[in-house]
Design a protein around this motif. Sequence first.
Motif, PDB file in Angstrom:
ATOM      1  N   LEU A 115      73.720  50.863  53.106  1.00 17.67           N
ATOM      2  CA  LEU A 115      75.164  50.631  53.156  1.00 17.67           C
ATOM      3  C   LEU A 115      75.856  51.315  51.976  1.00 17.67           C
ATOM      4  O   LEU A 115      76.900  51.964  52.151  1.00 17.67           O
ATOM      5  N   GLU A 116      75.268  51.202  50.802  1.00 17.20           N
ATOM      6  CA  GLU A 116      75.852  51.829  49.608  1.00 17.20           C
ATOM      7  C   GLU A 116      75.912  53.349  49.786  1.00 17.20           C
ATOM      8  O   GLU A 116      76.927  53.975  49.499  1.00 17.20           O
ATOM      9  N   ALA A 118      75.929  55.004  52.687  1.00 15.60           N
ATOM     10  CA  ALA A 118      76.890  55.299  53.760  1.00 15.60           C
ATOM     11  C   ALA A 118      78.317  55.298  53.238  1.00 15.60           C
ATOM     12  O   ALA A 118      79.108  56.184  53.569  1.00 15.60           O
ATOM     13  N   ARG A 119      78.628  54.325  52.420  1.00 15.63           N
ATOM     14  CA  ARG A 119      79.987  54.250  51.874  1.00 15.63           C
ATOM     15  C   ARG A 119      80.244  55.376  50.891  1.00 15.63           C
ATOM     16  O   ARG A 119      81.335  55.945  50.864  1.00 15.63           O
ATOM     17  N   PRO A 124      80.871  56.494  58.514  1.00 16.39           N
ATOM     18  CA  PRO A 124      81.079  55.241  59.254  1.00 16.39           C
ATOM     19  C   PRO A 124      79.902  54.888  60.170  1.00 16.39           C
ATOM     20  O   PRO A 124      79.554  53.716  60.299  1.00 16.39           O
ATOM     21  N   GLU A 127      77.328  53.330  58.060  1.00 18.73           N
ATOM     22  CA  GLU A 127      77.849  52.066  57.538  1.00 18.73           C
ATOM     23  C   GLU A 127      77.767  50.976  58.615  1.00 18.73           C
ATOM     24  O   GLU A 127      77.328  49.853  58.356  1.00 18.73           O
ATOM     25  N   LEU A 131      75.525  47.565  58.364  1.00 14.15           N
ATOM     26  CA  LEU A 131      76.149  46.249  58.516  1.00 14.15           C
ATOM     27  C   LEU A 131      75.513  45.462  59.664  1.00 14.15           C
ATOM     28  O   LEU A 131      75.220  44.265  59.520  1.00 14.15           O
TER      29      LEU A 131
END
Length: 167
Positions: A115-116, A118-119, A124, A127, A131
């Motif tokens: 997630l880190e 991806a951001r 997206p 991400e 998630l």
Amino acid sequence: ARDKAGTADSLLNLAETLAARGDYPGALTHDREGYLLYNELGHRRGLRTAIARIGWIHILRGEYPEAVGYLDKSIAVAREIRDEVGLAESLNLRGHLDRLTGRYKEALAGHAQALEIARRIGSPRLEIAALDHQGATRAALGEFPQALKLHEEARDLAADIGDRKEW
């Protein structure tokens, strides 16, 4: 002369289709042939993809111990070549395996890393995947409010970006 990189790409595409129809032995054969070609070419990004795909097929077959080595190697190769998209994908796959084998803390840590990434890189698609994987792990732990929040965040992000394609 043969286009070995193109052949390797096609082998992985064939493997994906074979896996989708449940022909896991055929998928493994094609992924391994693609791996050999990428390895011969020194094509590290393709190699990482092939290794991760082999690990994924082992997950689909329920062969979790076999999957571990492939997924760990795909993570190592992604780090080595600084392939952040591949790293996030491989971390999500390894986290999925960790969830399936009851290693929830490790699963959450891998998905948090994905997630880190991806951001940071503005993906997206990655991400949303991270998630949703975190949500599935929270649900497996019986942490339903957190799971719902994560899945809703993924849904909202998907709704915000619409049908945009990243690839």
